[in-house]
Design a protein around this motif. Structure first.
Motif, PDB file in Angstrom:
ATOM      1  N   ARG A  48       0.827  -1.213   0.000  1.00 33.47           N
ATOM      2  CA  ARG A  48       0.000   0.000   0.000  1.00 33.47           C
ATOM      3  C   ARG A  48       0.857   1.257   0.000  1.00 33.47           C
ATOM      4  NH1 ARG A  48      -3.888  -2.487   4.356  1.00 33.47           N
ATOM      5  NH2 ARG A  48      -3.056  -0.835   5.661  1.00 33.47           N
ATOM      6  N   ILE A  49       1.955   1.232   0.748  1.00 31.79           N
ATOM      7  CA  ILE A  49       2.858   2.384   0.774  1.00 31.79           C
ATOM      8  C   ILE A  49       3.518   2.565  -0.591  1.00 31.79           C
ATOM      9  CG2 ILE A  49       5.022   3.257   1.743  1.00 31.79           C
ATOM     10  CD1 ILE A  49       4.110   1.909   4.424  1.00 31.79           C
ATOM     11  N   ALA A  50       3.991   1.485  -1.178  1.00 30.99           N
ATOM     12  CA  ALA A  50       4.632   1.558  -2.499  1.00 30.99           C
ATOM     13  C   ALA A  50       3.667   2.117  -3.540  1.00 30.99           C
ATOM     14  CB  ALA A  50       5.129   0.172  -2.916  1.00 30.99           C
ATOM     15  N   GLN A  51       2.439   1.669  -3.504  1.00 33.62           N
ATOM     16  CA  GLN A  51       1.442   2.156  -4.450  1.00 33.62           C
ATOM     17  C   GLN A  51       1.179   3.653  -4.232  1.00 33.62           C
ATOM     18  OE1 GLN A  51      -2.309   0.118  -4.345  1.00 33.62           O
ATOM     19  NE2 GLN A  51      -3.030   1.110  -6.204  1.00 33.62           N
ATOM     20  N   ALA A  52       1.041   4.061  -2.984  1.00 33.30           N
ATOM     21  CA  ALA A  52       0.754   5.464  -2.681  1.00 33.30           C
ATOM     22  C   ALA A  52       1.917   6.375  -3.088  1.00 33.30           C
ATOM     23  CB  ALA A  52       0.450   5.638  -1.190  1.00 33.30           C
ATOM     24  N   LEU A  53       3.150   5.881  -2.986  1.00 36.81           N
ATOM     25  CA  LEU A  53       4.317   6.682  -3.331  1.00 36.81           C
ATOM     26  C   LEU A  53       4.763   6.493  -4.782  1.00 36.81           C
ATOM     27  CD1 LEU A  53       6.491   6.264  -0.105  1.00 36.81           C
ATOM     28  CD2 LEU A  53       5.066   8.216  -0.772  1.00 36.81           C
ATOM     29  N   VAL A  57       8.554  -1.562  -4.038  1.00 37.98           N
ATOM     30  CA  VAL A  57       8.692  -1.913  -2.617  1.00 37.98           C
ATOM     31  C   VAL A  57      10.153  -1.943  -2.197  1.00 37.98           C
ATOM     32  CG1 VAL A  57       8.344  -3.744  -0.912  1.00 37.98           C
ATOM     33  CG2 VAL A  57       6.510  -3.170  -2.495  1.00 37.98           C
ATOM     34  N   ASP A  58      11.032  -2.542  -3.020  1.00 33.34           N
ATOM     35  CA  ASP A  58      12.432  -2.677  -2.598  1.00 33.34           C
ATOM     36  C   ASP A  58      13.196  -1.353  -2.632  1.00 33.34           C
ATOM     37  OD1 ASP A  58      12.588  -2.569  -5.355  1.00 33.34           O
ATOM     38  OD2 ASP A  58      13.964  -4.260  -5.543  1.00 33.34           O
ATOM     39  N   THR A  59      12.650  -0.319  -3.245  1.00 32.70           N
ATOM     40  CA  THR A  59      13.244   1.017  -3.171  1.00 32.70           C
ATOM     41  C   THR A  59      12.940   1.642  -1.809  1.00 32.70           C
ATOM     42  OG1 THR A  59      13.056   1.358  -5.548  1.00 32.70           O
ATOM     43  CG2 THR A  59      13.250   3.335  -4.194  1.00 32.70           C
ATOM     44  N   ILE A  60      11.747   1.401  -1.309  1.00 32.74           N
ATOM     45  CA  ILE A  60      11.334   1.956  -0.019  1.00 32.74           C
ATOM     46  C   ILE A  60      11.904   1.130   1.129  1.00 32.74           C
ATOM     47  CG2 ILE A  60       9.372   2.605   1.430  1.00 32.74           C
ATOM     48  CD1 ILE A  60       7.720   2.679  -1.244  1.00 32.74           C
ATOM     49  N   PHE A  61      11.827  -0.169   0.973  1.00 29.56           N
ATOM     50  CA  PHE A  61      12.264  -1.095   2.035  1.00 29.56           C
ATOM     51  C   PHE A  61      13.376  -2.001   1.498  1.00 29.56           C
ATOM     52  CE2 PHE A  61       7.772  -0.089   2.729  1.00 29.56           C
ATOM     53  CZ  PHE A  61       7.820   0.427   4.019  1.00 29.56           C
ATOM     54  N   PRO A  62      14.615  -1.487   1.402  1.00 26.99           N
ATOM     55  CA  PRO A  62      15.695  -2.278   0.810  1.00 26.99           C
ATOM     56  C   PRO A  62      16.049  -3.528   1.590  1.00 26.99           C
ATOM     57  CG  PRO A  62      16.536  -0.234   1.729  1.00 26.99           C
ATOM     58  CD  PRO A  62      15.037  -0.164   1.808  1.00 26.99           C
ATOM     59  N   GLU A  63      15.662  -3.605   2.868  1.00 29.78           N
ATOM     60  CA  GLU A  63      15.968  -4.830   3.624  1.00 29.78           C
ATOM     61  C   GLU A  63      15.209  -6.015   3.061  1.00 29.78           C
ATOM     62  OE1 GLU A  63      12.228  -3.496   5.707  1.00 29.78           O
ATOM     63  OE2 GLU A  63      13.984  -2.454   4.982  1.00 29.78           O
ATOM     64  N   ASP A  64      14.100  -5.781   2.349  1.00 29.56           N
ATOM     65  CA  ASP A  64      13.373  -6.879   1.705  1.00 29.56           C
ATOM     66  C   ASP A  64      14.270  -7.572   0.692  1.00 29.56           C
ATOM     67  OD1 ASP A  64      11.196  -6.083   3.154  1.00 29.56           O
ATOM     68  OD2 ASP A  64      10.093  -5.264   1.452  1.00 29.56           O
ATOM     69  N   LYS A  65      14.983  -6.776  -0.101  1.00 21.27           N
ATOM     70  CA  LYS A  65      15.873  -7.315  -1.119  1.00 21.27           C
ATOM     71  C   LYS A  65      17.021  -8.079  -0.468  1.00 21.27           C
ATOM     72  CE  LYS A  65      17.278  -5.573  -5.506  1.00 21.27           C
ATOM     73  NZ  LYS A  65      17.606  -4.397  -6.293  1.00 21.27           N
ATOM     74  N   ALA A  66      17.584  -7.539   0.611  1.00 18.69           N
ATOM     75  CA  ALA A  66      18.682  -8.197   1.332  1.00 18.69           C
ATOM     76  C   ALA A  66      18.232  -9.512   1.921  1.00 18.69           C
ATOM     77  CB  ALA A  66      19.226  -7.282   2.415  1.00 18.69           C
ATOM     78  N   THR A  67      17.004  -9.548   2.439  1.00 20.87           N
ATOM     79  CA  THR A  67      16.461 -10.753   3.042  1.00 20.87           C
ATOM     80  C   THR A  67      16.279 -11.846   1.999  1.00 20.87           C
ATOM     81  OG1 THR A  67      15.322  -9.442   4.699  1.00 20.87           O
ATOM     82  CG2 THR A  67      14.552 -11.688   4.406  1.00 20.87           C
TER      83      THR A  67
END
Length: 70
Positions: A48-53, A57-67
């Motif tokens: 929802r945050i990624a869509q609103a911005l 998603v991985d630009t906003i929350f890069p730890e997702d990509k690391a995980t």
């Protein structure tokens, strides 16, 4: 602590926490905790945050990509 780019991208988009809260249906207090890294962003919230911005998603929350790469 959870690292993210939420505050920077939100301010670059010209949105207040309250406006982002309205667009995402996430409480302002929760958004504040997300921005400061004190709270984990659940998958539904990240989407929802990624869509609103208008950001991936991985630009906003890069730890997702690391995980994922572990």
């Amino acid at each position: 602590m959870f690292n993210n780019n939420l505050r920077r991208l939100r301010t670059e988009a010209g949105l207040s926490q309250l406006e982002l809260s309205r667009r995402t249906r996430i409480a302002p207090a929760d958004l504040c905790s997300l921005e400061t890294g004190k709270r984990f962003a659940y998958a539904g919230w990240r989407q929802r945050i990624a869509q609103a911005l208008g950001q991936p998603v991985d630009t906003i929350f890069p730890e997702d990509k690391a995980t994922v790469s572990r």
